[in-house]
Each structure stands twice: as C-alpha cells, then as structure tokens.
Design an enzyme around this catalytic site. Structure first.
Site, mmCIF file in Angstrom:
data_model
loop_
_atom_site.group_PDB
_atom_site.id
_atom_site.type_symbol
_atom_site.label_atom_id
_atom_site.label_comp_id
_atom_site.label_asym_id
_atom_site.label_seq_id
_atom_site.Cartn_x
_atom_site.Cartn_y
_atom_site.Cartn_z
ATOM 1 N N LYS A 10 0.743 -1.079 0.058
ATOM 2 C CA LYS A 10 -0.304 0.353 0.006
ATOM 3 C C LYS A 10 0.831 1.210 -0.311
ATOM 4 O O LYS A 10 1.445 0.979 0.443
ATOM 5 C CB LYS A 10 -0.778 -0.405 1.268
ATOM 6 C CG LYS A 10 -2.274 -1.484 0.886
ATOM 7 C CD LYS A 10 -3.436 -1.345 2.157
ATOM 8 C CE LYS A 10 -3.491 -2.090 2.133
ATOM 9 N NZ LYS A 10 -4.548 -2.264 3.401
ATOM 10 N N HIS A 116 -1.903 -5.255 1.407
ATOM 11 C CA HIS A 116 -3.491 -6.282 0.970
ATOM 12 C C HIS A 116 -2.814 -7.307 1.221
ATOM 13 O O HIS A 116 -1.920 -7.584 0.165
ATOM 14 C CB HIS A 116 -4.290 -5.227 0.457
ATOM 15 C CG HIS A 116 -5.029 -6.457 -0.272
ATOM 16 N ND1 HIS A 116 -6.020 -5.801 0.165
ATOM 17 C CD2 HIS A 116 -5.718 -7.295 -1.190
ATOM 18 C CE1 HIS A 116 -7.412 -6.994 -0.265
ATOM 19 N NE2 HIS A 116 -6.744 -7.508 -1.085
ATOM 20 N N GLU A 127 -10.174 -10.281 -7.573
ATOM 21 C CA GLU A 127 -9.251 -9.536 -7.454
ATOM 22 C C GLU A 127 -7.705 -9.644 -7.958
ATOM 23 O O GLU A 127 -6.849 -8.453 -8.554
ATOM 24 C CB GLU A 127 -8.116 -9.300 -5.974
ATOM 25 C CG GLU A 127 -9.451 -8.830 -4.497
ATOM 26 C CD GLU A 127 -8.948 -8.748 -3.674
ATOM 27 O OE1 GLU A 127 -9.907 -8.429 -2.226
ATOM 28 O OE2 GLU A 127 -7.413 -9.179 -3.421
HETATM 29 P P1 ADP Z 1 -8.673 -7.052 5.470
HETATM 30 O O1 ADP Z 1 -7.903 -5.993 5.151
HETATM 31 O O2 ADP Z 1 -6.827 -7.386 7.183
HETATM 32 O O3 ADP Z 1 -9.420 -7.754 4.905
HETATM 33 P P2 ADP Z 1 -10.317 -5.964 5.843
HETATM 34 O O4 ADP Z 1 -10.832 -6.527 4.641
HETATM 35 O O5 ADP Z 1 -11.312 -5.569 7.066
HETATM 36 O O6 ADP Z 1 -9.068 -6.144 6.651
HETATM 37 O O7 ADP Z 1 -10.413 -4.081 5.817
HETATM 38 C C1 ADP Z 1 -9.949 -3.472 4.178
HETATM 39 C C2 ADP Z 1 -8.944 -2.379 5.066
HETATM 40 O O8 ADP Z 1 -9.513 -1.290 5.378
HETATM 41 C C3 ADP Z 1 -7.970 -2.386 5.978
HETATM 42 O O9 ADP Z 1 -7.162 -3.878 4.966
HETATM 43 C C4 ADP Z 1 -7.236 -1.506 6.473
HETATM 44 O O10 ADP Z 1 -6.611 -0.682 5.184
HETATM 45 C C5 ADP Z 1 -9.154 -0.657 5.962
HETATM 46 N N1 ADP Z 1 -9.676 -0.612 7.672
HETATM 47 C C6 ADP Z 1 -10.289 -1.604 7.845
HETATM 48 N N2 ADP Z 1 -10.896 -1.399 9.252
HETATM 49 C C7 ADP Z 1 -10.617 -0.146 9.162
HETATM 50 C C8 ADP Z 1 -10.950 0.591 10.342
HETATM 51 N N3 ADP Z 1 -11.771 0.283 11.573
HETATM 52 N N4 ADP Z 1 -10.912 2.061 10.289
HETATM 53 C C9 ADP Z 1 -9.811 2.528 9.568
HETATM 54 N N5 ADP Z 1 -9.522 1.565 7.834
HETATM 55 C C10 ADP Z 1 -9.730 0.214 8.305
HETATM 56 MG MG MG Z 2 -10.228 -7.839 3.399
#
Ligand code: ADP
Ligand code: MG
Length: 139
Positions: A10, A116, A127
C-alpha cells in the site's frame, strides 16, 4: 495445493521505502511473485477494488488512502498462498498483529497497515483479474 493470491504493497509502505523488504518476506515464505506492477490507483479504481466494503464507515477514507500515492500490486503463487500470505501479513490492526508479521513491522494503524492480501479463493480470483488480464499471467 498451489494457489494464486493478490497482494498490494500500500502507499504507506511505498512511502516508507520498504517495498524490497516486503517482497523479500514473500519470497522467503515461498510466495513467488508471478506478476508485479507499480501503479497509482485512482479513487474510482480503489472504490471498485474495495466494493465489498462500500457500506463500511471507513470506505471513503480507505479509498482516499489507497489512491494517495503509488502502490505495488503483485500476484503471489505457492502452496496455500492465500492463507500463507494472510499469516505473513498479520491482523488488520497492526497493534493486534503477531510479532514478526508485515503489519506489525511496517503498519502504522488499522487503516495504514502496509499490505493487502486476498482472503479467500473467490476474492483472489476477482482481485487477480481486477489488476491483471489473464494474458499477462504465466501458465
Ligand atoms: P484486511 O485488509 O485485513 O482484509 P478488511 O478487509 O476488513 O481487512 O479491511 C480492508 C482495509 O480497510 C484494511 O486493510 C484497512 O486498510 C482498512 N480498514 C479496515 N478496518 C478499518 C477501520 N476500522 N478503520 C479504518 N480503516 C479500516
Ligand atoms: Mg479484506
């Protein structure tokens, strides 16, 4: 079973100059990059990628962050690549991530969390295809 997963280094990690360190970690873990490019996502490309999160309160902020600078997008291949990469990444919130994971080492907070990784075979297929047309991938 050999799988493919989509990884993104990122914009926060690119700005911190840790692209090389992160790719080294993938390779050391047996996750082989088979496609790679550096791109600056537009807001709308970020929104399309994160469409599953459209209704979440952090959606706008996340897409603004993801389009705030260049990112490195990769396809990683290896045994159990999807799960292996999730383990290597660590928990979404770096504060909760296990020691030695990429997010623990390079993440700043739950939003600026360095990397990610696809979370299932279905999302990996979507993706990978979102960023790489089939003709660009090795067979
Ligand atoms: P992951 O990337 O671990 O799969 P998610 O799919 O839940 O997590 O979320 C996608 C992305 O959104 C996260 O990697 C992070 O950058 C952002 N994100 C997730 N939860 C939050 C939050 N509560 N506040 C701000 N950004 C968040
Ligand atoms: Mg995710």
């Amino acid at each position: 079973m050999s799988e493919r997963t989509l990884a993104i280094i990122k914009p926060d990690a690119v700005k911190k100059n840790v692209i090389g360190d992160i790719i080294h970690r993938y390779e050391q873990a047996g996750l082989k990059p088979i496609a790679i490019k550096m791109i600056h996502l537009s807001q709308s490309v970020a929104e399309g990628f994160y469409a599953v999160h459209k209704s979440r309160p952090f959606f706008e902020s996340l897409c603004t962050f993801m389009s705030s600078g260049s990112a490195v997008v990769l396809v990683l291949q290896g045994d159990n690549a999807i799960k292996k990469n999730r383990e290597l990444m660590g928990a979404t919130d770096p504060a909760k991530a296990d020691a030695g994971t990429i997010r623990k080492v390079h993440g700043t907070n739950i939003e600026f969390n360095a990397v990610h990784g696809s979370d299932s075979p279905e999302t990996a297929q979507f993706e990978v295809g979102y960023f790489f047309p089939g003709m660009e991938l090795s067979r």
